[in-house]
Scaffold this motif. Structure first.
Motif, mmCIF file in Angstrom:
data_model
loop_
_atom_site.group_PDB
_atom_site.id
_atom_site.type_symbol
_atom_site.label_atom_id
_atom_site.label_comp_id
_atom_site.label_asym_id
_atom_site.label_seq_id
_atom_site.Cartn_x
_atom_site.Cartn_y
_atom_site.Cartn_z
ATOM 1 N N GLY A 45 13.172 -5.774 2.129
ATOM 2 C CA GLY A 45 12.269 -5.614 1.001
ATOM 3 C C GLY A 45 12.967 -5.603 -0.352
ATOM 4 N N HIS A 46 14.270 -5.897 -0.361
ATOM 5 C CA HIS A 46 15.028 -5.883 -1.605
ATOM 6 C C HIS A 46 15.594 -7.272 -1.923
ATOM 7 C CE1 HIS A 46 14.754 -1.601 -0.974
ATOM 8 N NE2 HIS A 46 15.397 -1.352 -2.100
ATOM 9 N N GLN A 47 15.881 -7.481 -3.210
ATOM 10 C CA GLN A 47 16.642 -8.652 -3.643
ATOM 11 C C GLN A 47 18.013 -8.191 -4.104
ATOM 12 O OE1 GLN A 47 13.477 -9.907 -6.494
ATOM 13 N NE2 GLN A 47 13.815 -11.949 -5.674
ATOM 14 N N HIS A 146 11.988 -5.847 -4.090
ATOM 15 C CA HIS A 146 11.326 -7.111 -4.363
ATOM 16 C C HIS A 146 10.245 -6.961 -5.427
ATOM 17 C CE1 HIS A 146 12.006 -10.896 -2.393
ATOM 18 N NE2 HIS A 146 10.785 -11.251 -2.771
ATOM 19 N N GLY A 147 10.374 -7.688 -6.532
ATOM 20 C CA GLY A 147 9.334 -7.681 -7.558
ATOM 21 C C GLY A 147 9.450 -6.562 -8.572
ATOM 22 N N HIS B 23 10.600 -16.439 -0.466
ATOM 23 C CA HIS B 23 9.512 -15.509 -0.203
ATOM 24 C C HIS B 23 8.232 -16.090 -0.778
ATOM 25 C CE1 HIS B 23 12.243 -12.310 1.136
ATOM 26 N NE2 HIS B 23 13.074 -12.891 0.292
ATOM 27 N N ASP B 25 5.756 -14.461 -2.262
ATOM 28 C CA ASP B 25 5.308 -13.817 -3.491
ATOM 29 C C ASP B 25 6.033 -14.416 -4.691
ATOM 30 O OD1 ASP B 25 4.622 -12.214 -5.549
ATOM 31 O OD2 ASP B 25 5.316 -10.349 -4.657
ATOM 32 N N ALA B 28 7.785 -12.302 -7.417
ATOM 33 C CA ALA B 28 9.012 -11.628 -7.024
ATOM 34 C C ALA B 28 10.048 -12.627 -6.535
ATOM 35 C CB ALA B 28 8.714 -10.610 -5.940
ATOM 36 N N ALA B 41 17.790 -13.460 -2.460
ATOM 37 C CA ALA B 41 17.787 -12.725 -1.194
ATOM 38 C C ALA B 41 17.995 -13.744 -0.085
ATOM 39 C CB ALA B 41 16.475 -11.977 -1.004
#
Lengths: 329, 329
Positions: A45-47, A146-147, B23, B25, B28, B41
């Motif tokens: 869930g991270h970049q 993310h985001g 991704h 989204d 993001a 990512a």
């Protein structure tokens, strides 16, 4: 003289810590120094936020600078970029060109570097060492959900504009070293110039609250313009509200504005936030121990420009320019 | 003279392509040049392979080198590190110190850089430009499935040892430029020195088949020792089996061995694989169009050392040393 490999080993590889594992499968875990590449992966869930900065003798620091301070600053300016995105430091690579393998210099430089790295749990995961004119290139890696990254293109009309800490001390220090004005006895300006403190905790605290953000490396005037251009908005800034230290306040008006508005090397954060966030920001300032000062407002005009005014709201005509490495000669 | 920002914009930012989105989204998604950090990512189940190399004038290239070739090589040596891990190129950052903003030089350099980058779909996502003695620092990012990276510490006793392509042409070119021997009329050695071709497809094809791998940047003798030390094994290598071009074969024995075994700048892959993989490797060599040559065997001794022999199996006593940036003065 040390060979390249023993030099890397003695001062860097041996002090490199493995990056924090993020996966249960040990065999496929992170890999640091000693292979062709390092291997890392952001948590689910991270970049990865990535920034690179190159420091050159005579441009970014004087030849006689304390090597401990140089090691600190080389990493600090990169951590400041992570802070500006709201990212948590994770790891870095170091490429270093050295005119000679001076062990005392390397000892102090690596101490300055690793003392800061350890404070932020930031692991050295790879690098390169070569002979050549002194040049330090660090690439840093941080994690951001993310985001949630704080970008430059997210300022909205009506936003408040803030800066953290105080501006101008580093530029005042440079001026004092170059004989423009005297250095205070406690050399606080020199300290600001050589040991900037990246606003890592603040950057992460601003996620979900600030709209646009960046770190002030070139100058408030120059860097705020990056936000305005990317967000396609204008700004009104109260030049007298821009926070400065008591020592910078003693400078004549023109010199003070040169330092605070066009100085550079501040590594404070400049960000925008909706007025509804004022209470939340007061709380954050207290919690992370960094003063936040409201200096202006994002305007509705789509033409990226800064309208400067004084404390009374009267327009100021200022000619300010950010530092430019190819114009500074 | 161009200012720093217009220089970055004209030659680099405008030609930078956004990194491929991973991704759904969009808000993001990945972020490239123009903010404090880039954001990327790896795809699910993958790690990022990261490598950094610094190239310095007078150490890694001559002042008069063709800037197109220099742009190519600066990225090629980094892609070669990704290849050695079995990683697929994804993105890179570029930090560049330039003594002056020479537009013809920048045009050619950036063309060489982007022509290679585009061939491998590798996006420029960030960087730094400054004045200073010419220095090129690239950090490259590739994707590799979790646990599938080709590491240096995975050689096993009984493994075959392979190298790709031919070795020694780059070192022969350096020798010719320095007057050690004449340059062939077609200047093929100069081409090998200036335009190395990273073995990107080969590296990825070797995943799941090769045990240990690296790229030969310093020399076969020096780099193979890295595998032996990290894997805690020894090696027997047939010096006469080490593949070289027809032109290098014309050199006297001692010069040929200097070039092929201790030369450096080859950017071929050296890897180990179980003998059960011989057929699979023949197929891979055909498929990726790169010859693979078996040059020796990993021994059972835990003392990391290379025993050199000739085609008849008779021991050779060779004094070889890899290139060392702090011993080369």
């Amino acid at each position: 003289m040390l060979s390249e490999f023993s030099l890397i080993d003695r001062y860097f590889a041996r002090r490199a810590t493995a990056p924090a594992p993020r996966h249960q499968d040990e065999a496929a875990g992170p890999l640091g120094i000693g292979d062709d590449c390092a291997l890392i992966a952001p948590p689910a869930g991270h970049q990865l936020a990535i920034s690179t900065d190159m420091l050159v003798e005579g441009r970014h620091f004087f030849a006689y600078v304390d090597p401990y301070a140089l090691g600190h600053k080389a990493l600090a300016v990169n951590l400041s970029d992570l802070a500006a995105m709201g990212a948590a430091p994770h790891a870095f690579t170091l490429a270093l060109a050295l005119p000679r393998a001076d062990e005392a210099w390397l000892e102090a430089f690596s101490n300055g570097l690793f003392d800061l790295a350890q404070r932020y749990d930031c692991a050295l995961i790879g690098g390169d060492t070569t002979g050549g004119p002194l040049n330090i290139c660090i690439t840093v890696f941080g994690d951001v959900p993310h985001g949630a990254a704080l970008r430059r293109d997210a300022a909205l009309p009506g936003d408040d504009i803030y800066v953290s800490g105080t501006l101008g001390d580093a530029r005042a220090g440079l001026g004092a070293i170059c004989g423009e004005w005297p250095m205070p006895e406690d050399e606080c300006w020199k300290h600001a110039l050589e040991r900037p403190e990246p606003r890592v905790a603040l950057g992460q605290a601003l996620r979900g609250i600030a709209h646009a953000a960046l770190d002030i490396s070139d100058s408030l005037a120059g860097d705020l313009m990056h936000i305005l251009k990317r967000s396609n908005v204008s700004a009104i800034v109260d030049a007298d509200a821009v926070p400065c230290s008591d020592s910078v306040r003693t400078l004549p008006d023109a010199a003070r504005r040169q330092c605070t508005l066009a100085g550079g090397d501040d590594y404070e954060l400049c960000f925008t936030a909706p007025s509804s966030a004022r209470d939340a920001l007061s709380g954050i300032a207290k919690r992370v121990g960094v003063p936040l000062t409201r200096i202006g407002t994002i305007g509705r005009s789509g033409a990226p420009a800064i309208a400067w005014c004084d404390a009374s709201g009267a327009p100021l005509s200022l000619t300010l320019q950010g530092f430019d490495h190819f114009h500074a000669d």
